[in-house]
Design an enzyme around this catalytic site. Structure first.
Site, PDB file in Angstrom:
ATOM      1  N   GLU A   1      34.221  39.652  42.007  1.00  0.00           N
ATOM      2  CA  GLU A   1      34.292  40.930  42.749  1.00  0.00           C
ATOM      3  C   GLU A   1      32.612  41.170  42.980  1.00  0.00           C
ATOM      4  O   GLU A   1      31.966  41.119  42.003  1.00  0.00           O
ATOM      5  CB  GLU A   1      34.846  42.140  42.342  1.00  0.00           C
ATOM      6  CG  GLU A   1      36.359  42.096  42.378  1.00  0.00           C
ATOM      7  CD  GLU A   1      36.839  43.429  41.842  1.00  0.00           C
ATOM      8  OE1 GLU A   1      36.202  44.336  41.889  1.00  0.00           O
ATOM      9  OE2 GLU A   1      38.188  43.199  41.455  1.00  0.00           O
TER      10      GLU A   1
ATOM     11  N   GLU B   1      39.118  43.743  34.809  1.00  0.00           N
ATOM     12  CA  GLU B   1      38.203  44.838  34.043  1.00  0.00           C
ATOM     13  C   GLU B   1      38.842  45.522  32.982  1.00  0.00           C
ATOM     14  O   GLU B   1      38.901  46.864  33.334  1.00  0.00           O
ATOM     15  CB  GLU B   1      37.908  45.666  35.223  1.00  0.00           C
ATOM     16  CG  GLU B   1      36.922  44.879  36.324  1.00  0.00           C
ATOM     17  CD  GLU B   1      36.534  45.931  37.425  1.00  0.00           C
ATOM     18  OE1 GLU B   1      36.633  47.127  37.515  1.00  0.00           O
ATOM     19  OE2 GLU B   1      35.393  45.434  38.131  1.00  0.00           O
TER      20      GLU B   1
HETATM   21  C1  FCB Z   1      36.361  47.467  40.809  1.00  0.00           C
HETATM   22  C2  FCB Z   1      37.710  47.362  40.970  1.00  0.00           C
HETATM   23  C3  FCB Z   1      38.360  47.250  42.358  1.00  0.00           C
HETATM   24  C4  FCB Z   1      37.556  47.819  43.235  1.00  0.00           C
HETATM   25  C5  FCB Z   1      36.088  47.953  43.122  1.00  0.00           C
HETATM   26  C6  FCB Z   1      35.263  48.708  44.190  1.00  0.00           C
HETATM   27  O1  FCB Z   1      35.907  48.142  39.744  1.00  0.00           O
HETATM   28  O2  FCB Z   1      38.290  46.069  40.178  1.00  0.00           O
HETATM   29  O3  FCB Z   1      39.530  47.427  42.148  1.00  0.00           O
HETATM   30  O4  FCB Z   1      37.908  49.273  43.323  1.00  0.00           O
HETATM   31  O5  FCB Z   1      35.694  48.166  41.846  1.00  0.00           O
END
Ligand code: FCB
Length: 460
Positions: free
Chosen positions: A363, A167
């Site tokens: 994610e 990110e």
């Molecule tokens: C993302 C992050 C991760 C976590 C999630 C909820 O942005 O990459 O580390 O905190 O959110």
């Protein structure tokens, strides 16, 4: 029998985590300080004055954690390597004990039949490098590449998938532009060179990993479909501006070798010819982290303040975040929009066409605060979240999208950055007083889904 989303038999199911959020042991075995250690010391920076100093104490509990993953049956575990554990000052002397820890973790995973997927930078910049400007300068990119080479040499024979960055847009916006994440800088648009340095770091680290013989290199990039608050031209324009800033300024250079707005790079003081081809290293896959869409309008045009999104953005921006109505929300107050995942996958296919490598969802997840009652954590809303997002993905795959896997955020509850420990994203509950782990109902559901897909999934 419960009905499950219908996915390919060889779909990769994973769970994800990050070093500072789970490891603890911040002063052990020669680890150096990171910007997150410093940021957490700042009064008021983190809810409840908490920090990742102990977190899930995964550094000492990793065997137990891997055993839980083995029973879960995931194909892969995505974890991050703490740069200051390997290089306490970010550059120079290697801390052998740090490398040894990840060596043990990787072997433990392989013994459990789980593919290691490693992130090199999940936000924990060594403090010594931050003291020299961090990602606002160009120098850090060379140090990052050197670190990638060191880790790649040691673990490249056993790690299945690599991503230099997690990110970069969140680091730039929250860490350097707004300052509610480490390193806590509030540079506004002056933070833009950070984008270029992170992306250049990604390109150089990718080259270093390849030189070390590493396979399957990608990125974990946060993306959100951007919805204009209304069809009014000002709102549409504000949404387009935000879309470029949040999504395409990060993905276009990596996948197309150019910034979405022509000439952007000329505004970066450290830009050199040849940077964009370095950034656009061919990737084996591209990872999308997805949580929710963004609804964006022109500043000052919201009918009333209840329509503004809670996120504190500095004044003077050419856009404004608006609340997304009509969807259920998590306990973290994030709207639950499974179709947003399908939308962003479709947008990537349209925008990048033949230049798009296979996708992973690196994610996705939700925070609900359910606690154990008589040893059991009933978290039906988390099951519904993952079920709905995987169904949305399954539809896209049937439509021809090449999506290879899904990493649920997160394996265990953990330190949720500025929000501290109140937000719980795990499939496994952690009692932070005792470090007792309790698999939630969603863990059992994910295990059944994985087993079901192995036996009954579609042939791809
Ligand atoms: C993302 C992050 C991760 C976590 C999630 C909820 O942005 O990459 O580390 O905190 O959110």
């Amino acid at each position: 029998m419960t009905e499950f989303p219908v996915l390919p038999r060889d779909f990769t199911f994973g769970v994800a985590s990050a070093a500072y959020q789970v490891e603890g042991a911040v002063n052990e075995d020669g680890r150096g300080r990171s910007v997150w250690d410093t940021f957490c010391d700042k009064p008021g920076a983190i809810a409840g004055g908490e920090s990742g100093a102990v977190a899930c104490d995964h550094y000492h509990h990793y065997r137990e954690d891997v055993a839980l993953l083995k029973v879960l049956g995931v194909d892969s575990y995505r974890f991050s390597i703490s740069w200051p554990r390997i290089l306490p000052t970010g550059a120079g002397a290697v801390n052998a004990a740090g490398l040894d820890f990840y060596d043990r973790l990787v072997d433990e995973l392989l013994d459990a039949g789980i593919e290691p997927t490693a992130t090199l930078f999940h936000w924990d910049t060594p403090q010594s490098l931050e003291d020299r400007g961090g990602w606002t300068g160009r120098e850090i990119t060379e140090h990052f590449a050197a670190y990638a080479g060191i880790v790649g040499e040691r673990l490249g024979d056993r790690v299945a998938r690599w991503m230099p960055l997690n990110e970069p847009n969140v680091v730039t916006m929250l860490g350097y532009a707004i300052g509610n994440h480490a390193p806590g800088r509030s540079l506004g648009f002056e933070a833009l060179p950070v984008v270029h340095h992170l992306l250049l770091g990604h390109g150089l680290a990718t080259q270093a990993l390849r030189a070390a013989g590493c396979r399957e290199i990608g990125i974990a990039s946060n993306h959100a479909p951007v919805w204009p608050a209304s069809p009014e031209p000002q709102d549409v324009e504000a949404a387009q501006f935000y879309d470029n800033l949040w999504n395409w300024m990060f993905a276009d250079p990596v996948l197309l070798g150019r910034y979405p707005v022509e000439g952007t790079e000329q505004g970066f003081p450290t830009y050199r010819d040849g940077d964009l081809p370095t950034i656009a290293q061919p990737l084996d896959w591209f990872g999308i982290n997805y949580y929710n869409p963004a609804r964006i309008g022109a500043p000052g045009l919201a009918p009333d303040s209840s329509q503004l999104d809670g996120a504190e953005l500095p004044p003077g921006l050419p856009f404004e975040a608006r609340r997304i109505e009509g969807y259920e929300r998590t306990d973290f107050d994030w709207p639950i929009v499974p179709d947003g995942l399908a939308q962003i996958v479709r947008t990537f296919r349209d925008r990048y066409a033949a230049q798009l490598p296979p996708l992973y969802v690196t994610e996705s997840g939700c925070s609900f605060h359910d606690d154990p009652v008589d040893g059991r954590v009933r978290d039906p809303r988390r099951i519904a979240y993952h079920d709905a997002h995987l169904r949305a993905l399954a539809d896209e795959i049937r439509d021809g999208a090449d999506v290879r896997g899904y990493f649920a955020w997160s394996a265990t509850d953990n330190f949720e950055w500025a929000a501290g420990y109140a937000e719980r994203f795990g499939l496994v509950h952690v009692d932070y007083r005792t470090q007792v782990r309790t698999p939630k109902d969603s863990y059992h559901w994910y295990r059944d889904l994985i087993a079901h897909t192995r036996a009954n999934g579609t042939q791809s």
